[in-house]
Design a protein around this motif. Structure first.
Motif, PDB file in Angstrom:
ATOM      1  N   VAL A 136       0.858  -1.182   0.000  1.00 43.72           N
ATOM      2  CA  VAL A 136       0.000   0.000   0.000  1.00 43.72           C
ATOM      3  C   VAL A 136       0.893   1.230   0.000  1.00 43.72           C
ATOM      4  N   LEU A 137       0.668   2.136  -0.958  1.00 41.13           N
ATOM      5  CA  LEU A 137       1.363   3.425  -0.946  1.00 41.13           C
ATOM      6  C   LEU A 137       0.570   4.322  -0.013  1.00 41.13           C
ATOM      7  N   TRP A 138       1.196   4.744   1.065  1.00 45.19           N
ATOM      8  CA  TRP A 138       0.490   5.290   2.225  1.00 45.19           C
ATOM      9  C   TRP A 138       0.789   6.776   2.410  1.00 45.19           C
ATOM     10  N   GLY A 139      -0.257   7.617   2.319  1.00 43.03           N
ATOM     11  CA  GLY A 139      -0.115   9.042   2.596  1.00 43.03           C
ATOM     12  C   GLY A 139       0.782   9.761   1.619  1.00 43.03           C
ATOM     13  N   CYS A 140       0.564   9.546   0.315  1.00 43.94           N
ATOM     14  CA  CYS A 140       1.501  10.051  -0.688  1.00 43.94           C
ATOM     15  C   CYS A 140       1.070  11.384  -1.284  1.00 43.94           C
ATOM     16  N   SER A 141       2.037  12.079  -1.856  1.00 43.23           N
ATOM     17  CA  SER A 141       1.832  13.243  -2.711  1.00 43.23           C
ATOM     18  C   SER A 141       2.669  13.038  -3.970  1.00 43.23           C
ATOM     19  N   ILE A 142       2.046  13.210  -5.132  1.00 42.56           N
ATOM     20  CA  ILE A 142       2.740  13.021  -6.410  1.00 42.56           C
ATOM     21  C   ILE A 142       2.211  14.059  -7.395  1.00 42.56           C
ATOM     22  N   GLY A 143       3.105  14.774  -8.041  1.00 40.53           N
ATOM     23  CA  GLY A 143       2.701  15.693  -9.099  1.00 40.53           C
ATOM     24  C   GLY A 143       2.797  15.014 -10.446  1.00 40.53           C
ATOM     25  N   THR A 154       5.210   0.984 -11.462  1.00 34.27           N
ATOM     26  CA  THR A 154       5.120   0.463 -10.092  1.00 34.27           C
ATOM     27  C   THR A 154       3.867   0.972  -9.389  1.00 34.27           C
ATOM     28  N   LEU A 155       3.403   2.184  -9.719  1.00 36.32           N
ATOM     29  CA  LEU A 155       2.155   2.689  -9.130  1.00 36.32           C
ATOM     30  C   LEU A 155       0.992   1.761  -9.464  1.00 36.32           C
ATOM     31  N   LYS A 156       1.011   1.188 -10.640  1.00 35.64           N
ATOM     32  CA  LYS A 156      -0.070   0.291 -11.051  1.00 35.64           C
ATOM     33  C   LYS A 156      -0.027  -1.047 -10.323  1.00 35.64           C
ATOM     34  N   ARG A 157       1.058  -1.310  -9.600  1.00 37.44           N
ATOM     35  CA  ARG A 157       1.195  -2.597  -8.902  1.00 37.44           C
ATOM     36  C   ARG A 157       0.733  -2.530  -7.447  1.00 37.44           C
ATOM     37  N   PHE A 158       0.573  -1.325  -6.902  1.00 39.17           N
ATOM     38  CA  PHE A 158       0.110  -1.218  -5.526  1.00 39.17           C
ATOM     39  C   PHE A 158      -1.324  -1.732  -5.411  1.00 39.17           C
ATOM     40  N   SER A 159      -1.600  -2.439  -4.325  1.00 42.52           N
ATOM     41  CA  SER A 159      -2.969  -2.888  -4.081  1.00 42.52           C
ATOM     42  C   SER A 159      -3.870  -1.716  -3.720  1.00 42.52           C
ATOM     43  N   LEU A 160      -3.315  -0.756  -2.989  1.00 44.32           N
ATOM     44  CA  LEU A 160      -4.039   0.451  -2.608  1.00 44.32           C
ATOM     45  C   LEU A 160      -3.089   1.635  -2.668  1.00 44.32           C
ATOM     46  N   ILE A 161      -3.625   2.791  -3.010  1.00 47.34           N
ATOM     47  CA  ILE A 161      -2.870   4.032  -2.913  1.00 47.34           C
ATOM     48  C   ILE A 161      -3.694   5.016  -2.100  1.00 47.34           C
ATOM     49  N   LEU A 176      -3.707   8.431 -14.714  1.00 48.78           N
ATOM     50  CA  LEU A 176      -3.355   7.007 -14.790  1.00 48.78           C
ATOM     51  C   LEU A 176      -4.575   6.093 -14.808  1.00 48.78           C
ATOM     52  N   ARG A 177      -5.749   6.682 -14.607  1.00 45.50           N
ATOM     53  CA  ARG A 177      -7.005   5.923 -14.632  1.00 45.50           C
ATOM     54  C   ARG A 177      -6.994   4.754 -13.638  1.00 45.50           C
ATOM     55  N   LEU A 178      -6.432   5.023 -12.478  1.00 38.79           N
ATOM     56  CA  LEU A 178      -6.393   4.006 -11.426  1.00 38.79           C
ATOM     57  C   LEU A 178      -7.686   4.058 -10.616  1.00 38.79           C
ATOM     58  N   ASN A 179      -8.187   2.904 -10.240  1.00 40.38           N
ATOM     59  CA  ASN A 179      -9.444   2.853  -9.477  1.00 40.38           C
ATOM     60  C   ASN A 179      -9.248   2.395  -8.039  1.00 40.38           C
ATOM     61  N   ASN A 180      -7.995   2.375  -7.598  1.00 40.32           N
ATOM     62  CA  ASN A 180      -7.703   1.958  -6.223  1.00 40.32           C
ATOM     63  C   ASN A 180      -7.161   3.121  -5.397  1.00 40.32           C
ATOM     64  N   ILE A 181      -7.591   4.339  -5.742  1.00 40.37           N
ATOM     65  CA  ILE A 181      -7.103   5.554  -5.088  1.00 40.37           C
ATOM     66  C   ILE A 181      -8.090   5.992  -4.006  1.00 40.37           C
TER      67      ILE A 181
END
Length: 400
Positions: A136-143, A154-161, A176-181
């Motif tokens: 899990v990528l926890w408490g992140c900030s990314i521009g 690698t962002l696409k491999r996290f179970s949760l962000i 990135l069209r991620l649905n686990n954010i």
């Protein structure tokens, strides 16, 4: 009991790392979860009274540095070098994982690590995912400007962000069209201030706390535009207000030590008797938060020094240019004038003008923070429910 691992606490020489780990433990530690954090410098953590469980992470000692150089010369691939680093630097954690009956969840923390160049967070996540460990990528900030092909992969491999501000969450969903954010406040917001002795000068005058860092602010030399802004600000406070200034170092790592620039500025203004230097090296994150809470205003470069000011409802001005400073201020409903882009300064008066805005709107800002902060802090605990839900799905499906 489900084990939750935090391998990138690093150590409390960065009080932000301490704040993240303590806040995460407050949010997740329970009869259902056991949080297990790893430090590369137990001595520093114990020095400032870190009482929760910490486990030793192998340090970059002389033997490891020599071994790394040899390995780098012998290795024929970057991947081989990366694998060696992960398997040796994180060896204790990986050994602990092998002993677990149930596969743990690994929280990769650090807040803004994806804002910088390629780093161990990418290698470690890929390694763990290859081993079918839930990350899990926890408490992140990314521009969006920080994204690279390696980071996206690698962002696409996290179970949760778990994003800590909406600007990052929206970007990851749209770009990135991620649905686990998911969006929750930085875990450090829930850390309680720890009452301690306050410097005597607090009894004499109102204090403006200021955190500066060469690592965050780049070159703060007096010849730079930002350096000139600092001088104009200090001169304005000393000549036109009755308040004193307290410089607050917040990170003490080699190469990132806030004490260097804070001491330089202190020495420049020491003879005025109006500028003070907090000996924060002896204080833990909660104690620094308590002292910041006693300030009338705060100006901060380090994100987690600003989080302490916000959480204590102290009217504050962020010295930041990246998504983390802008995103957190926006989510708190604070005006754009309270985030200064120090990398794009055109005038030597920008910082002093922003401080005047802060003073002119003092009560409005303080009332805003007082009104929203209890609910905002409580929202951070919602991350636990997301972990619960995903664990339930993992149990039913064999993976998150």
């Amino acid at each position: 009991m489900q084990e939750i691992y935090i391998p990138m606490h690093l150590d409390s020489g960065n009080r932000g790392c301490e704040g993240i780990t303590k806040g995460t433990t407050n949010i997740l530690e329970s009869s259902a979860y056991h949080v297990k954090a790893y430090t590369r410098n137990m001595k520093i953590d114990r020095k400032i009274g870190y009482e929760a469980e910490l486990n030793e992470l192998i340090q970059y000692g002389l033997i490891n540095k020599v071994s790394f150089k040899i390995r780098r010369r012998l290795s024929r691939s970057i991947q081989g070098q990366q694998a060696w680093i992960i398997e040796h630097v994180y060896k204790n954690m990986l050994d602990d994982i092998k002993l677990e009956i149930n596969k743990p969840i690994v929280l990769l923390t650090g807040g803004d690590l994806f804002c910088y160049e390629q780093s161990e967070i990418i290698w470690l996540n890929d390694y763990l995912c290859d081993k079918q460990i839930t990350t899990v990528l926890w408490g992140c900030s990314i521009g969006e400007e920080n994204l690279t092909s390696e980071k996206i992969a690698t962002l696409k491999r996290f179970s949760l962000i778990i994003a800590r501000e909406s600007t990052t969450a929206d970007m990851l969903r749209k770009t990135l069209r991620l649905n686990n954010i998911f969006l929750f406040p930085d875990p450090a917001f829930v850390v309680e201030p720890v009452e301690c002795s306050v410097p005597v000068y607090f009894k004499q005058k109102d204090i403006i706390g200021i955190n500066l860092s060469n690592f965050v602010n780049g070159n703060v030399g007096s010849s730079t535009t930002f350096g000139k802004n600092i001088n104009v600000l200090f001169d304005y406070i000393i000549n036109w207000t009755d308040m004193d200034i307290m410089l607050v170092p917040h990170v003490f790592w080699k190469g990132q030590d806030d004490r260097k620039i804070c001491t330089k500025i202190y020495n420049q203004y020491e003879k005025t008797g109006r500028v003070h230097l907090l000996d924060s090296d002896e204080l833990n994150y909660g104690q620094i938060r308590y002292i910041i809470s006693q300030c009338r205003f705060f100006i901060g470069a380090r994100t987690h020094s600003m989080i302490s000011a916000y959480s204590a409802c102290v009217p504050a001005l962020a010295l930041g240019y990246s998504v983390k400073a802008e995103g957190i201020a926006k989510d708190l409903g604070l005006p754009q004038q309270l985030v200064i882009n120090y990398k794009n300064m055109k005038s030597i008066n920008e910082l002093s003008e922003a401080f005047k805005y802060l003073m002119d709107h003092e009560e409005e800002i303080r009332n805003r923070l007082n009104r929203i902060m209890p609910e905002y802090k409580q929202e951070a605990y919602g991350a636990k429910a997301v972990i619960n839900e995903r664990l339930s799905k993992r149990s039913m499906r064999g993976g998150i």
